[in-house]
Design an enzyme around this catalytic site. Structure first.
Site, PDB file in Angstrom:
ATOM      1  N   HIS A 143       0.826  -1.206   0.000  1.00  0.00           N
ATOM      2  CA  HIS A 143       0.000   0.000   0.000  1.00  0.00           C
ATOM      3  C   HIS A 143       0.863   1.260   0.000  1.00  0.00           C
ATOM      4  O   HIS A 143       0.387   2.327   0.364  1.00  0.00           O
ATOM      5  CB  HIS A 143      -0.920   0.005   1.229  1.00  0.00           C
ATOM      6  CG  HIS A 143      -1.965  -1.073   1.171  1.00  0.00           C
ATOM      7  ND1 HIS A 143      -2.501  -1.658   2.292  1.00  0.00           N
ATOM      8  CD2 HIS A 143      -2.562  -1.679   0.129  1.00  0.00           C
ATOM      9  CE1 HIS A 143      -3.387  -2.573   1.945  1.00  0.00           C
ATOM     10  NE2 HIS A 143      -3.447  -2.611   0.637  1.00  0.00           N
ATOM     11  N   HIS A 144       2.130   1.143  -0.407  1.00  0.00           N
ATOM     12  CA  HIS A 144       2.971   2.350  -0.356  1.00  0.00           C
ATOM     13  C   HIS A 144       2.524   3.364  -1.400  1.00  0.00           C
ATOM     14  O   HIS A 144       2.849   4.541  -1.310  1.00  0.00           O
ATOM     15  CB  HIS A 144       4.462   2.017  -0.516  1.00  0.00           C
ATOM     16  CG  HIS A 144       4.881   1.745  -1.925  1.00  0.00           C
ATOM     17  ND1 HIS A 144       4.503   0.614  -2.604  1.00  0.00           N
ATOM     18  CD2 HIS A 144       5.629   2.469  -2.790  1.00  0.00           C
ATOM     19  CE1 HIS A 144       5.019   0.649  -3.825  1.00  0.00           C
ATOM     20  NE2 HIS A 144       5.694   1.761  -3.970  1.00  0.00           N
TER      21      HIS A 144
ATOM     22  N   LYS B 221      -2.359  -2.656  -8.058  1.00  0.00           N
ATOM     23  CA  LYS B 221      -2.569  -2.993  -9.469  1.00  0.00           C
ATOM     24  C   LYS B 221      -2.024  -4.379  -9.747  1.00  0.00           C
ATOM     25  O   LYS B 221      -0.927  -4.723  -9.305  1.00  0.00           O
ATOM     26  CB  LYS B 221      -1.815  -1.968 -10.329  1.00  0.00           C
ATOM     27  CG  LYS B 221      -2.080  -2.084 -11.792  1.00  0.00           C
ATOM     28  CD  LYS B 221      -3.235  -1.184 -12.192  1.00  0.00           C
ATOM     29  CE  LYS B 221      -3.735  -1.449 -13.580  1.00  0.00           C
ATOM     30  NZ  LYS B 221      -4.503  -2.694 -13.726  1.00  0.00           N
TER      31      LYS B 221
ATOM     32  N   LYS C 100       7.740  -4.536  -9.906  1.00  0.00           N
ATOM     33  CA  LYS C 100       7.616  -4.190 -11.332  1.00  0.00           C
ATOM     34  C   LYS C 100       7.193  -2.733 -11.502  1.00  0.00           C
ATOM     35  O   LYS C 100       7.783  -1.982 -12.267  1.00  0.00           O
ATOM     36  CB  LYS C 100       6.548  -5.121 -11.920  1.00  0.00           C
ATOM     37  CG  LYS C 100       6.427  -5.106 -13.396  1.00  0.00           C
ATOM     38  CD  LYS C 100       5.383  -6.125 -13.865  1.00  0.00           C
ATOM     39  CE  LYS C 100       5.736  -7.542 -13.472  1.00  0.00           C
ATOM     40  NZ  LYS C 100       4.840  -8.549 -14.065  1.00  0.00           N
TER      41      LYS C 100
ATOM     42  N   LYS D 118      -2.636  -8.764  -6.967  1.00  0.00           N
ATOM     43  CA  LYS D 118      -2.876  -9.853  -7.919  1.00  0.00           C
ATOM     44  C   LYS D 118      -4.124 -10.604  -7.493  1.00  0.00           C
ATOM     45  O   LYS D 118      -4.452 -10.660  -6.306  1.00  0.00           O
ATOM     46  CB  LYS D 118      -1.691 -10.829  -7.930  1.00  0.00           C
ATOM     47  CG  LYS D 118      -1.622 -11.657  -9.192  1.00  0.00           C
ATOM     48  CD  LYS D 118      -1.009 -10.871 -10.326  1.00  0.00           C
ATOM     49  CE  LYS D 118      -0.928 -11.622 -11.610  1.00  0.00           C
ATOM     50  NZ  LYS D 118      -0.135 -10.894 -12.615  1.00  0.00           N
TER      51      LYS D 118
ATOM     52  N   SER E 297      -1.420  -0.343 -18.930  1.00  0.00           N
ATOM     53  CA  SER E 297      -2.590  -0.290 -18.041  1.00  0.00           C
ATOM     54  C   SER E 297      -2.630   1.058 -17.314  1.00  0.00           C
ATOM     55  O   SER E 297      -3.702   1.633 -17.096  1.00  0.00           O
ATOM     56  CB  SER E 297      -2.529  -1.407 -17.003  1.00  0.00           C
ATOM     57  OG  SER E 297      -3.062  -2.593 -17.517  1.00  0.00           O
TER      58      SER E 297
HETATM   59  P1  NAD Z   1      -2.426 -16.589 -22.080  1.00  0.00           P
HETATM   60  O1  NAD Z   1      -3.418 -17.406 -21.363  1.00  0.00           O
HETATM   61  O2  NAD Z   1      -2.881 -15.632 -23.111  1.00  0.00           O
HETATM   62  O3  NAD Z   1      -1.319 -17.518 -22.795  1.00  0.00           O
HETATM   63  C1  NAD Z   1      -0.574 -18.531 -22.171  1.00  0.00           C
HETATM   64  C2  NAD Z   1      -0.255 -19.576 -23.236  1.00  0.00           C
HETATM   65  O4  NAD Z   1       0.666 -20.538 -22.697  1.00  0.00           O
HETATM   66  C3  NAD Z   1      -1.495 -20.354 -23.691  1.00  0.00           C
HETATM   67  O5  NAD Z   1      -1.573 -20.335 -25.098  1.00  0.00           O
HETATM   68  C4  NAD Z   1      -1.229 -21.776 -23.129  1.00  0.00           C
HETATM   69  O6  NAD Z   1      -1.815 -22.808 -23.927  1.00  0.00           O
HETATM   70  C5  NAD Z   1       0.280 -21.822 -23.157  1.00  0.00           C
HETATM   71  N1  NAD Z   1       0.837 -22.868 -22.284  1.00  0.00           N
HETATM   72  C6  NAD Z   1       0.376 -23.322 -21.093  1.00  0.00           C
HETATM   73  N2  NAD Z   1       1.175 -24.298 -20.621  1.00  0.00           N
HETATM   74  C7  NAD Z   1       2.163 -24.479 -21.536  1.00  0.00           C
HETATM   75  C8  NAD Z   1       3.275 -25.331 -21.620  1.00  0.00           C
HETATM   76  N3  NAD Z   1       3.544 -26.221 -20.673  1.00  0.00           N
HETATM   77  N4  NAD Z   1       4.093 -25.234 -22.704  1.00  0.00           N
HETATM   78  C9  NAD Z   1       3.851 -24.327 -23.669  1.00  0.00           C
HETATM   79  N5  NAD Z   1       2.784 -23.486 -23.653  1.00  0.00           N
HETATM   80  C10 NAD Z   1       1.958 -23.554 -22.591  1.00  0.00           C
HETATM   81  O7  NAD Z   1      -1.593 -15.868 -20.910  1.00  0.00           O
HETATM   82  P2  NAD Z   1      -0.702 -14.556 -21.031  1.00  0.00           P
HETATM   83  O8  NAD Z   1      -1.535 -13.398 -20.655  1.00  0.00           O
HETATM   84  O9  NAD Z   1       0.036 -14.585 -22.317  1.00  0.00           O
HETATM   85  O10 NAD Z   1       0.316 -14.794 -19.811  1.00  0.00           O
HETATM   86  C11 NAD Z   1       1.476 -15.615 -19.934  1.00  0.00           C
HETATM   87  C12 NAD Z   1       2.453 -15.279 -18.819  1.00  0.00           C
HETATM   88  O11 NAD Z   1       2.788 -13.894 -18.893  1.00  0.00           O
HETATM   89  C13 NAD Z   1       1.936 -15.497 -17.406  1.00  0.00           C
HETATM   90  O12 NAD Z   1       3.022 -15.895 -16.584  1.00  0.00           O
HETATM   91  C14 NAD Z   1       1.469 -14.120 -16.978  1.00  0.00           C
HETATM   92  O13 NAD Z   1       1.476 -13.961 -15.575  1.00  0.00           O
HETATM   93  C15 NAD Z   1       2.521 -13.271 -17.642  1.00  0.00           C
HETATM   94  N6  NAD Z   1       2.121 -11.866 -17.864  1.00  0.00           N
HETATM   95  C16 NAD Z   1       1.028 -11.548 -18.600  1.00  0.00           C
HETATM   96  C17 NAD Z   1       0.704 -10.206 -18.815  1.00  0.00           C
HETATM   97  C18 NAD Z   1      -0.440  -9.768 -19.702  1.00  0.00           C
HETATM   98  O14 NAD Z   1      -0.560  -8.561 -19.963  1.00  0.00           O
HETATM   99  N7  NAD Z   1      -1.259 -10.672 -20.202  1.00  0.00           N
HETATM  100  C19 NAD Z   1       1.498  -9.191 -18.228  1.00  0.00           C
HETATM  101  C20 NAD Z   1       2.612  -9.552 -17.486  1.00  0.00           C
HETATM  102  C21 NAD Z   1       2.919 -10.900 -17.311  1.00  0.00           C
END
Ligand code: NAD
Length: 472
Positions: free
Chosen positions: A65-66, A71, A95, A107, A363
């Protein structure tokens, strides 16, 4: 398999402690930075389409909460648990600090495999989850602002906004209660591809540093680099696409059901469409199938981008990973044991909490747009175009020469929303890369880039706490 002796939050704490040694903060402040300020665990019933009742387990964690609001995304996955949500919330705090986004970390997570629920059931789950957050004051433009994460996207964000607005009639800033919304519902252009684009900007900046590239035995620049990407979801698809567009070669792609490779390079859109059509990434014409999807992580390449889930590279498979650079697009794809292996091997790990900050950065732009109630570029676009046309006309008249047609278009173009968002993101990622690298260079005892990133984050959050004071 993840290394057994660390929880995800434990791994984040371990990285934190490693970095804290390089900061000046007293123990009490470091403890306050590290802890999760509020953890909301909930259970609620869902009536399934077949009439059965199921109890849904869900979380929202506010790590720090700083700064307000908190977010962080909401994840729908069968593996969701409190430890994971706490770890992801903590990463969000660090981040945001690194990329100078004035939010605390948060989260959310719902423990479901979204593929096993109908859209109607998912809508009921999302709306009920939002109602639970409202009841406990865990959502709002000034308190806590969720966003998409693994398993969620624009559709879920629109449901959250609709539920929040219905329960806050007349709240003029209601659209700022969630980001990652469709553009028609107050979203910002460029948010969808923001995380992948940020991954690209961050890695491109690292690749443009001659001293770092020389140490790794690589040439400077992105062009011609051989890249492997795991996960073709939001983050992975866009990361791969931006690398391909910049002249890199995508030599391997991995998905849930399998992985493929080609020395000649894979066209990301063609693979994406093949998967959409056939239901699998495998058997893509002209490419080879890997035996197991995890094999792609061990393929010979310059840059490996894990963009799926956490803990995919651990002490067991890290020694076989051949990439010179690992760009952590996913959150927590490496365990601390894997970090140790790469430290010894001299592999450069570009850490998640800065590299995938593109999503939260844009965002932030979306939230600002919602609070200002005006689209980016609306006020200045026409003015800039008129001015540029005038300047160009004067230059042509004075020189007696005419500028080429494509250059003319480029010079006269006034900024659209997406131009400003991309430019803000590029500036943010470049500045963050240099801040982390300079911190590392100025203190050679810092062992790796992740630790340097933590040092930057801890110093910013620490300053914030120290300047705010701690309530008696
Ligand atoms: P998403 O659901 O759009 O995509 C994830 C993909 O990974 C899917 O297509 C899934 O089938 C695939 N997958 C799952 N297990 C797998 C495996 N064992 N091998 C290969 N592929 C596999 O999710 P996303 O939003 O792209 O998020 C992916 C990562 O990025 C997460 O760790 C998330 O926390 C991080 N992230 C996302 C955002 C964002 O803006 N969406 C921002 C920061 C971090």
């Amino acid at each position: 398999m993840p290394d057994k002796h660390y929880s995800f939050f434990g791994a984040v704490e371990k990285s934190f402690d490693k970095a804290a040694k390089f900061t000046k903060w007293e123990k009490g402040i470091l403890e306050q930075i590290k802890e999760c300020n509020a953890v909301f665990q909930m259970r609620f019933p869902l009536k399934r389409d077949d009439g059965n009742i199921e109890v849904i387990e869900a979380y929202r964690v506010q790590h720090s909460h700083h700064k307000a609001p908190c977010k962080g995304g909401i994840r729908f996955a069968a593996e969701v648990n409190q430890d994971e949500v706490m770890a992801l919330a903590a990463l969000m705090t660090y981040k945001c600090a690194i990329v100078n986004v004035p939010f605390g970390g948060g989260k959310g997570g719902i423990r479901i495999n979204p593929k096993k629920y109908s859209p109607y059931e998912l809508e009921k789950i999302t709306r009920r989850y939002t109602a639970e957050l409202i009841k406990k004051n865990f959502i709002g433009p000034g308190t806590d602002v969720p966003a998409p994460d693994y398993g969620t996207g624009e559709r879920e964000m629109a449901w959250i906004l609709d539920t929040y607005s219905a329960m806050h009639p007349g709240e003029i800033d209601a659209a700022g209660c969630v980001t990652g919304k469709p553009v028609t519902q107050g979203g910002v252009r460029g948010r969808r591809e923001a995380t992948g684009l940020g991954v690209f900007f961050g890695l491109r900046e690292v690749c443009n540093m001659p001293d770092i590239m020389k140490k790794l035995g690589l040439t400077t620049g992105v062009e011609g680099k051989r890249v492997v990407v795991q996960g073709l979801g939001n983050v992975g698809y866009h990361s791969a696409k931006f690398f391909q567009d910049a002249g890199a070669k995508i030599v391997g792609l991995a998905e849930y059901e399998g992985a493929i490779w080609s020395d000649k390079g894979l066209d990301v859109d063609e693979v994406f469409n093949h998967r959409k059509k056939t239901g699998s990434i495998l058997d893509f014409p002209g490419a080879n199938n890997f035996e197991k999807n995890g094999d792609a992580l061990e393929m010979d390449c310059d840059i490996l981008i894990p963009a799926a889930l956490e803990n995919v590279i651990n002490g067991e498979n890290a020694p076989r990973v051949k990439a010179k650079i690992i760009g952590e697009a996913a959150n927590g794809p490496l365990t601390p044991d894997a970090d140790d292996v790469f430290g010894k091997k001299g592999t450069l790990v570009v850490p998640d909490m800065y590299l995938n900050a593109g999503g939260v950065t844009v965002s932030y732009f979306e939230w600002l747009k919602n609070l200002s109630h005006v689209r980016y570029g609306r006020l200045e676009k026409r003015f800039a175009e008129n001015l540029n046309t005038h300047i160009l006309g004067q230059m042509e008249e004075l020189s007696g020469k005419r500028v080429k047609e494509n250059e003319r278009e480029f010079i006269m173009h006034g900024p659209d929303e997406v131009d400003l968002v991309y430019s803000g993101l590029e500036e943010t990622m470049i500045a963050a890369t240099h801040e982390i690298m300079n911190t590392w260079k100025n203190n050679p005892a810092i062992p790796d880039m992740r630790t340097a990133a933590y040092v930057v984050a801890i110093n910013k959050v620490g300053t914030s706490y120290a300047e705010l004071g701690i309530f008696p």
